[in-house]
Design an enzyme around this catalytic site. Sequence first.
Site, PDB file in Angstrom:
ATOM      1  CG  PHE A 140      19.216 -48.221 -30.824  1.00  0.00           C
ATOM      2  CD1 PHE A 140      20.269 -47.834 -30.004  1.00  0.00           C
ATOM      3  CD2 PHE A 140      18.447 -49.293 -30.423  1.00  0.00           C
ATOM      4  CE1 PHE A 140      20.541 -48.502 -28.806  1.00  0.00           C
ATOM      5  CE2 PHE A 140      18.709 -49.975 -29.226  1.00  0.00           C
ATOM      6  CZ  PHE A 140      19.752 -49.570 -28.417  1.00  0.00           C
ATOM      7  CG  ASP A 225      16.124 -53.641 -35.726  1.00  0.00           C
ATOM      8  OD1 ASP A 225      15.104 -54.046 -35.124  1.00  0.00           O
ATOM      9  OD2 ASP A 225      17.163 -53.286 -35.134  1.00  0.00           O
ATOM     10  CE  LYS A 254      13.211 -52.346 -27.453  1.00  0.00           C
ATOM     11  NZ  LYS A 254      14.053 -51.812 -28.510  1.00  0.00           N
TER      12      LYS A 254
HETATM   13  C1  LIG Z   1      15.531 -52.098 -28.619  1.00  0.00           C
HETATM   14  C2  LIG Z   1      16.038 -52.269 -29.989  1.00  0.00           C
HETATM   15  C3  LIG Z   1      17.080 -53.182 -30.278  1.00  0.00           C
HETATM   16  C4  LIG Z   1      17.834 -53.927 -29.199  1.00  0.00           C
HETATM   17  O1  LIG Z   1      17.035 -54.749 -28.428  1.00  0.00           O
HETATM   18  P1  LIG Z   1      17.592 -55.265 -26.997  1.00  0.00           P
HETATM   19  O2  LIG Z   1      16.547 -56.278 -26.584  1.00  0.00           O
HETATM   20  O3  LIG Z   1      17.636 -54.078 -26.105  1.00  0.00           O
HETATM   21  O4  LIG Z   1      18.911 -55.854 -27.225  1.00  0.00           O
HETATM   22  C5  LIG Z   1      17.447 -53.342 -31.595  1.00  0.00           C
HETATM   23  N1  LIG Z   1      16.846 -52.654 -32.580  1.00  0.00           N
HETATM   24  C6  LIG Z   1      15.852 -51.780 -32.344  1.00  0.00           C
HETATM   25  C7  LIG Z   1      15.219 -51.056 -33.493  1.00  0.00           C
HETATM   26  C8  LIG Z   1      15.421 -51.535 -31.045  1.00  0.00           C
HETATM   27  O5  LIG Z   1      14.464 -50.636 -30.803  1.00  0.00           O
END
Ligand SMILES: *Cc1c(COP(=O)(O)O)cnc(C)c1O
Length: 403
Positions: A140, A225, A254
């Site tokens: 994700f 990520d 986040k």
């Molecule tokens: C939430 C998330 C994203 C995307 O972040 P947004 O601010 O919602 O665009 C990307 N990678 C990971 C691992 C995430 O948990």
Amino acid sequence: MDQEYYIGLENTFGAHNYEPLDVVLQRGQGVWVWDVEGNKYLDCLSAYSAVNQGHCHPKIIAALVEQAKKLTLTSRAFRNDQLGPFYKEICELTSSHKVLPMNSGAEAVETVIKAVRKWGYQVKGVPRDEAEIIVCENNFHGRTITIVGFSTDQPSRADFGPFTPGFKIIPFGSAEALRQAITPNTVAFLVEPIQGEAGVIIPPAGYLKEVRKICTENNIVLVLDEIQTGLGRTGKLLAEEYEGIESDLSLIGKALSGGFYPISAVLSNKEVLGVLRPGEHGSTFGGNPLACAIARAAIKVLVEENMIENAALMGDYFLSGLSSIKSPLIKEVRGRGLMIAVELFPEAGGARKFCKKLMSKGLLCKETHENTIRISPPLVIKKEEVDWAVERIESVLTTEADS
Ligand SMILES: *Cc1c(COP(=O)(O)O)cnc(C)c1O
């Protein structure tokens, strides 16, 4: 107004691209939130780990209010007095060399895709338009067209094509699969240290270390990520520390604002970001002074108030509490720090109904996929609050078994 009123408005006027639990929240403080009818809940989702510092942290509020009165947006056509200090502080904290600020997580991912492609052409010598990026199954990384194009989750991608080419998908957790997928045109490997949305999937020990080695040997940019795993969630500042490695590029978002504002960043240990020249990438709001002031305060409280250490301690405590629950419904309890999942057997009838029951007992959490309950409270949670949560989770998972 009661909850039905607000739910009605959302359902009538809003697009239905979410299926929220029917609780209408109005106020939050620390690990607790209150709905419009005054009911109190322990937040065990933390807005998908964006609220690591707890709801409405007073020091982040103060930074936001103070900066909002002074200057909020200049665009990057001019400089501002918050950006440089933010760069310096985040680089020192994470031992990074350079940083590129954006707003959402998905934008940070898009930024990295552009940067590693250009690096591939200009530095590695890959023929133009032939760069390949390797990603993992069940990843994700966000919701843009390019990103969902390399997702393996059907609802995320079906009917949204055609997609951006140049991505190769391999199983998560297999260093051998990475080795085999590499070609002379491979520029980067993009991976989550722990797959969050997939249900807190922890790779085999040594995986990231091996991945690091393979990327170095093949001159491939390792991109971690850490938008969800980063900033203390797993009990370390960055999850990469568990294997003692350093990525070439790390993505954070986040909790970078403690949940106050959309802020993300690409952190670079290698001279990859250096390939981007003026005019090639940007964002009107990226790096604005309000965002930077908020992020500076959010990082400061994370460190100064020992939230990362607390995540490690309370994570172990929570995990052992959950592991001691005797329920035939539980397939596995797993986690690292306060990134925890309780996976149920399919016979349990799906995680969502347990999330609803927990909500009625004052605990908010969210299912991921069918059978997994994700538990990720703010990192400021205390021992008594963990006990309180475990008691409720136990009662929900054991009374169901009897009925
Ligand atoms: C939430 C998330 C994203 C995307 O972040 P947004 O601010 O919602 O665009 C990307 N990678 C990971 C691992 C995430 O948990």
